[in-house]
Design a protein around this motif. Structure first.
Motif, PDB file in Angstrom:
ATOM      1  N   ARG A  92      19.335  10.577   6.629  1.00 15.22           N
ATOM      2  CA  ARG A  92      18.750  10.095   5.369  1.00 15.22           C
ATOM      3  C   ARG A  92      19.228   8.685   5.052  1.00 15.22           C
ATOM      4  O   ARG A  92      20.427   8.410   5.081  1.00 15.22           O
ATOM      5  CB  ARG A  92      19.122  11.009   4.204  1.00 15.22           C
ATOM      6  N   ALA A  93      18.280   7.823   4.742  1.00 20.47           N
ATOM      7  CA  ALA A  93      18.572   6.523   4.156  1.00 20.47           C
ATOM      8  C   ALA A  93      18.210   6.588   2.684  1.00 20.47           C
ATOM      9  O   ALA A  93      17.235   7.259   2.306  1.00 20.47           O
ATOM     10  CB  ALA A  93      17.795   5.426   4.856  1.00 20.47           C
ATOM     11  N   THR A  94      18.983   5.902   1.856  1.00 16.27           N
ATOM     12  CA  THR A  94      18.796   5.980   0.408  1.00 16.27           C
ATOM     13  C   THR A  94      18.481   4.594  -0.132  1.00 16.27           C
ATOM     14  O   THR A  94      19.241   3.644   0.093  1.00 16.27           O
ATOM     15  CB  THR A  94      20.058   6.542  -0.266  1.00 16.27           C
ATOM     16  N   ILE A  95      17.374   4.490  -0.857  1.00 12.35           N
ATOM     17  CA  ILE A  95      16.899   3.203  -1.372  1.00 12.35           C
ATOM     18  C   ILE A  95      17.511   2.948  -2.747  1.00 12.35           C
ATOM     19  O   ILE A  95      17.426   3.787  -3.655  1.00 12.35           O
ATOM     20  CB  ILE A  95      15.367   3.193  -1.478  1.00 12.35           C
ATOM     21  N   LYS A  96      18.117   1.815  -2.897  1.00 11.65           N
ATOM     22  CA  LYS A  96      18.851   1.459  -4.103  1.00 11.65           C
ATOM     23  C   LYS A  96      17.915   1.328  -5.297  1.00 11.65           C
ATOM     24  O   LYS A  96      16.823   0.762  -5.204  1.00 11.65           O
ATOM     25  CB  LYS A  96      19.606   0.153  -3.880  1.00 11.65           C
ATOM     26  N   GLY A  97      18.348   1.852  -6.447  1.00 10.83           N
ATOM     27  CA  GLY A  97      17.617   1.643  -7.682  1.00 10.83           C
ATOM     28  C   GLY A  97      17.918   0.279  -8.275  1.00 10.83           C
ATOM     29  O   GLY A  97      18.889  -0.392  -7.887  1.00 10.83           O
ATOM     30  N   ARG A 118       0.835  -1.210   0.000  1.00  6.01           N
ATOM     31  CA  ARG A 118       0.000   0.000   0.000  1.00  6.01           C
ATOM     32  C   ARG A 118       0.863   1.249   0.000  1.00  6.01           C
ATOM     33  O   ARG A 118       0.592   2.204  -0.747  1.00  6.01           O
ATOM     34  CB  ARG A 118      -0.914  -0.023   1.231  1.00  6.01           C
ATOM     35  N   LEU A 119       1.912   1.264   0.812  1.00  6.43           N
ATOM     36  CA  LEU A 119       2.827   2.406   0.824  1.00  6.43           C
ATOM     37  C   LEU A 119       3.486   2.578  -0.539  1.00  6.43           C
ATOM     38  O   LEU A 119       3.628   3.703  -1.035  1.00  6.43           O
ATOM     39  CB  LEU A 119       3.887   2.223   1.906  1.00  6.43           C
ATOM     40  N   ARG A 120       3.895   1.484  -1.131  1.00  6.83           N
ATOM     41  CA  ARG A 120       4.548   1.544  -2.438  1.00  6.83           C
ATOM     42  C   ARG A 120       3.580   2.084  -3.496  1.00  6.83           C
ATOM     43  O   ARG A 120       3.955   2.903  -4.337  1.00  6.83           O
ATOM     44  CB  ARG A 120       5.025   0.147  -2.821  1.00  6.83           C
ATOM     45  N   ASP A 121       2.338   1.665  -3.431  1.00  9.28           N
ATOM     46  CA  ASP A 121       1.340   2.149  -4.378  1.00  9.28           C
ATOM     47  C   ASP A 121       1.091   3.643  -4.191  1.00  9.28           C
ATOM     48  O   ASP A 121       0.986   4.394  -5.175  1.00  9.28           O
ATOM     49  CB  ASP A 121       0.037   1.363  -4.197  1.00  9.28           C
ATOM     50  N   PHE A 142      16.436   4.759  -6.131  1.00  5.19           N
ATOM     51  CA  PHE A 142      14.981   4.764  -6.284  1.00  5.19           C
ATOM     52  C   PHE A 142      14.359   5.847  -5.409  1.00  5.19           C
ATOM     53  O   PHE A 142      13.585   6.694  -5.870  1.00  5.19           O
ATOM     54  CB  PHE A 142      14.446   3.371  -5.940  1.00  5.19           C
ATOM     55  N   GLY A 143      14.709   5.849  -4.135  1.00  7.11           N
ATOM     56  CA  GLY A 143      14.044   6.786  -3.238  1.00  7.11           C
ATOM     57  C   GLY A 143      14.911   7.185  -2.070  1.00  7.11           C
ATOM     58  O   GLY A 143      16.015   6.665  -1.866  1.00  7.11           O
ATOM     59  N   PHE A 178      11.297  -0.705   1.487  1.00  6.03           N
ATOM     60  CA  PHE A 178      11.185  -0.245   0.108  1.00  6.03           C
ATOM     61  C   PHE A 178      12.267  -0.833  -0.797  1.00  6.03           C
ATOM     62  O   PHE A 178      12.202  -0.683  -2.019  1.00  6.03           O
ATOM     63  CB  PHE A 178      11.262   1.282   0.061  1.00  6.03           C
ATOM     64  N   GLY A 179      13.284  -1.477  -0.217  1.00  6.15           N
ATOM     65  CA  GLY A 179      14.345  -2.065  -1.031  1.00  6.15           C
ATOM     66  C   GLY A 179      15.676  -2.044  -0.314  1.00  6.15           C
ATOM     67  O   GLY A 179      15.793  -1.604   0.835  1.00  6.15           O
ATOM     68  N   ASP A 180      16.700  -2.522  -1.000  1.00  8.11           N
ATOM     69  CA  ASP A 180      18.050  -2.479  -0.455  1.00  8.11           C
ATOM     70  C   ASP A 180      18.510  -1.030  -0.314  1.00  8.11           C
ATOM     71  O   ASP A 180      18.058  -0.148  -1.063  1.00  8.11           O
ATOM     72  CB  ASP A 180      19.017  -3.228  -1.367  1.00  8.11           C
ATOM     73  N   LEU A 181      19.422  -0.794   0.611  1.00  5.14           N
ATOM     74  CA  LEU A 181      19.911   0.556   0.874  1.00  5.14           C
ATOM     75  C   LEU A 181      21.326   0.723   0.340  1.00  5.14           C
ATOM     76  O   LEU A 181      22.091  -0.234   0.238  1.00  5.14           O
ATOM     77  CB  LEU A 181      19.855   0.871   2.369  1.00  5.14           C
TER      78      LEU A 181
END
Length: 280
Positions: A270-275, A30-33, A113-114, A60-63
């Motif tokens: 800040r954490a950064t989500i890997k693309g 739901r959060l991703r959507d 990604f985010g 949300f994914g790997d960091l």
């Protein structure tokens, strides 16, 4: 979960979400959507340890780990610190970072990604962050200009940005330069999950549009950036301690704003989500 609009084109506030607690696969979906739909998510009044911040971000994914390792000053290398605070004469974080319009880590072959930014200490005035919807900016362009730029590519340069933004600091090390070579990305990119198009430009970090004379490239980049940050496409976030903000770098730009850094302290994590894919 209650959803509150932050602006007509970008961003929603989510009420009833505790980022410190485990969440189900359905809640993650739901959060991703919501992120795919609104590009920016705000959770206020959070109380997170560094470990909880990292754990939530991993939903949300790997960091990824930032190349400026001197600002990874917590026990968790996934956390990049943004701060004007010094301890024992040493800066605990990067200060005056992001005071230009950009998408995080667009200078990588596979950009992030985010981003998941948590406010630990905030000045009572100033230090807002502006977010621009690059979807809305693209969709509002004249069709003739859309056709002109649809297949253009641009060079993103971290070393070029660093030299402009931090000319008063130690230069990048040989290892940092080697880790961030110039890369080429499309000026218009397709969102990998929704298929929606967006502009993919930025200030300073985007060095040039390929195939154009230097003056024409600079003029076009200026025009596209100026259009993208029009008031109609921008949300201004006024930070409060405990705010947790998640944004999709694949379809947004953002910019930090100044504050009285002599009078006030500011500490942001800040954490950064890997693309996962190159922009196309």
């Amino acid at each position: 979960m209650e959803i509150r609009e932050l602006s007509p084109v970008i961003g929603v506030e989510l009420l009833g979400v505790d980022a410190s607690a485990p969440i189900s696969d359905a809640e993650v979906a739901r959060l991703r959507d919501l992120l795919n739909t609104h590009s920016v998510l705000l959770l206020r009044n959070q109380s997170l340890t560094e470990a909880q911040h990292v754990a939530f971000s991993r939903y949300f994914g790997d960091l990824q780990i930032h190349v400026l390792t001197q600002y990874l000053t917590t026990a968790h290398p996934e956390i990049y610190v943004l701060s004007n605070v010094k301890e024992a004469g040493r800066s605990i974080g990067n200060h005056k970072e992001g005071w230009n319009w950009h998408s995080d880590w667009s200078y990588l072959e596979i950009p992030c990604f985010g981003s998941v930014l948590y406010a630990r200490e905030c000045p009572p005035e100033g230090a807002d962050t502006l977010f621009a919807s690059m979807h809305a900016a693209w969709e509002a362009l004249d069709p003739e200009l859309q056709a002109r730029i649809r297949d253009m590519t641009a060079v993103h340069s971290y070393s070029g940005y660093y030299n402009k933004a931090f000319g008063d600091r130690e230069p990048l090390s040989a290892a940092q330069i080697a880790a961030t070579p110039d890369v080429v990305h499309p000026v218009v990119r397709t969102h990998p999950e929704t298929g929606r198009l967006s502009l993919y430009v930025g200030e300073d970090i985007v060095k040039e549009i390929q195939g154009l004379p230097a003056d024409e490239s600079a003029a076009l980049l200026h025009a596209l950036n100026s259009h993208a940050i029009s008031d109609a496409f921008v949300y201004r976030h006024t930070w409060q301690e405990g705010d947790l903000l998640i944004w999709d770098n694949r379809c947004t730009m953002h910019k930090a704003t100044p504050y009285d850094d002599v009078k006030y302290r500011r500490i942001m994590h800040r954490a950064t989500i890997k693309g996962t894919d190159r922009p196309v």
